[in-house]
Design a protein around this motif. Structure first.
Motif, PDB file in Angstrom:
ATOM      1  N   THR A 173      93.879  66.592  52.626  1.00 27.60           N
ATOM      2  CA  THR A 173      94.045  65.542  51.645  1.00 27.60           C
ATOM      3  C   THR A 173      94.237  64.245  52.420  1.00 27.60           C
ATOM      4  N   GLY A 174      93.813  63.131  51.859  1.00 28.52           N
ATOM      5  CA  GLY A 174      93.863  61.871  52.589  1.00 28.52           C
ATOM      6  C   GLY A 174      94.405  60.751  51.729  1.00 28.52           C
ATOM      7  N   VAL A 175      94.985  59.739  52.378  1.00 27.55           N
ATOM      8  CA  VAL A 175      95.541  58.587  51.686  1.00 27.55           C
ATOM      9  C   VAL A 175      94.970  57.314  52.302  1.00 27.55           C
ATOM     10  N   TYR A 176      94.399  56.470  51.462  1.00 28.28           N
ATOM     11  CA  TYR A 176      93.823  55.201  51.908  1.00 28.28           C
ATOM     12  C   TYR A 176      94.924  54.149  51.967  1.00 28.28           C
ATOM     13  N   ALA A 177      95.306  53.739  53.173  1.00 30.38           N
ATOM     14  CA  ALA A 177      96.357  52.734  53.318  1.00 30.38           C
ATOM     15  C   ALA A 177      95.874  51.352  52.893  1.00 30.38           C
ATOM     16  N   LEU A 178      94.589  51.095  53.088  1.00 30.13           N
ATOM     17  CA  LEU A 178      93.979  49.819  52.724  1.00 30.13           C
ATOM     18  C   LEU A 178      92.733  50.084  51.887  1.00 30.13           C
ATOM     19  N   ALA A 179      92.320  49.111  51.117  1.00 29.00           N
ATOM     20  CA  ALA A 179      91.061  49.235  50.385  1.00 29.00           C
ATOM     21  C   ALA A 179      89.917  49.325  51.386  1.00 29.00           C
ATOM     22  N   SER A 180      89.005  50.261  51.154  1.00 28.67           N
ATOM     23  CA  SER A 180      87.889  50.450  52.069  1.00 28.67           C
ATOM     24  C   SER A 180      86.832  51.296  51.385  1.00 28.67           C
ATOM     25  N   PRO A 181      85.630  51.380  51.943  1.00 29.18           N
ATOM     26  CA  PRO A 181      84.663  52.362  51.442  1.00 29.18           C
ATOM     27  C   PRO A 181      85.214  53.771  51.658  1.00 29.18           C
ATOM     28  N   GLY A 182      84.739  54.733  50.881  1.00 25.12           N
ATOM     29  CA  GLY A 182      85.218  56.096  51.074  1.00 25.12           C
ATOM     30  C   GLY A 182      84.454  57.102  50.245  1.00 25.12           C
ATOM     31  N   GLY A 183      84.367  58.330  50.749  1.00 25.50           N
ATOM     32  CA  GLY A 183      83.598  59.360  50.071  1.00 25.50           C
ATOM     33  C   GLY A 183      84.401  60.567  49.639  1.00 25.50           C
ATOM     34  N   TRP A 184      85.740  60.472  49.659  1.00 28.60           N
ATOM     35  CA  TRP A 184      86.550  61.610  49.244  1.00 28.60           C
ATOM     36  C   TRP A 184      86.747  61.582  47.728  1.00 28.60           C
ATOM     37  N   PRO A 185      86.654  62.723  47.033  1.00 30.29           N
ATOM     38  CA  PRO A 185      86.999  62.759  45.612  1.00 30.29           C
ATOM     39  C   PRO A 185      88.447  62.306  45.421  1.00 30.29           C
TER      40      PRO A 185
END
Length: 229
Positions: A173-185
């Motif tokens: 599982t992952g957490v985006y600390a900053l707004a960015s592109p991403g491909g995780w559901p």
């Protein structure tokens, strides 16, 4: 479970790639990160970057020859094998699941054939470890994720994922600390501040930290988010 081991092969010009195997996911990841930190301090090393189960070492001849760089990499990986005892206390991350905060929540629930309540319960019942931090600044890879929640990345990545978004992919599982592109559901989002430019350590997550997700409703999310403005 087999003991931790590694293999090394050339990686581009003046580089080595170590692939770790055996042990468990946490042991592989934390060993790679500890070794990368140690290697960066050596003369002749340009950089050393850890993945979840790999490590890239880049070096600059003649300060460090290819043979010496490989020997240093092997020696450091053996020395830095990391015990995986979970530290306490865990960092608690409040998460609003589903709705506008988790745009892939319903899709994932249907795909995995579990109820929304079970998805939340499964995701929030684990104590995770921060395996490594990458692909975008502060992005935390955490694991291991329960097998019942494991899924593929999106076929088409989003051009922008809001800061604080929580996703799942593969065994992590992952957490985006900053707004960015991403491909995780994406299954939810946290109102917690994960980046503070004024701090000595601006990002909340670092390899090895223990993390627990705490479900909150949308009203609580809104109140917590407003308090941080």
């Amino acid at each position: 479970m087999s003991a931790l081991s590694f293999s090394i092969k050339p990686f581009g010009e003046n580089g080595w790639l170590a692939a770790l195997s055996g042990g468990d996911m946490v042991e592989r990841a934390l060993t790679a990160n500890a070794a990368a930190d140690a290697l960066r301090r050596l003369p002749g090393v340009i950089d050393s970057v850890a993945g979840v189960e790999s490590l890239v070492l880049r070096f600059l001849p003649p300060g460090l020859t290819a043979e010496d760089a490989k020997a240093k990499l092997e020696e450091t990986l053996r020395r830095e094998r990391t015990k995986t005892k979970t530290p306490a206390p865990a960092i608690e991350i409040p998460v609003s699941y589903g709705g506008e905060h988790g745009p892939d929540f319903e899709m994932l629930s249907s795909k995995l054939r579990i109820s929304g309540e079970d998805l939340i319960a499964l995701h929030s019942s684990q104590t995770y470890r921060v395996l490594t931090v990458g692909f975008a600044p502060g992005f935390a890879y955490l694991g291991p994720l329960p097998e019942a929640l494991q899924t593929e990345r999106l076929a088409t990545p989003r051009p922008r994922v809001p800061a604080g978004s929580v996703g799942v992919a593969g065994a992590m599982t992952g957490v985006y600390a900053l707004a960015s592109p991403g491909g995780w559901p994406l299954i939810g989002r946290t109102p917690k501040k994960l980046f503070d430019a004024r701090g000595d350590n601006p990002f909340l997550f670092s390899p090895g930290a223990a993390v627990r997700f705490v479900p909150v409703d949308e009203k609580t999310f809104a109140a917590m988010e407003a308090a941080l403005r």
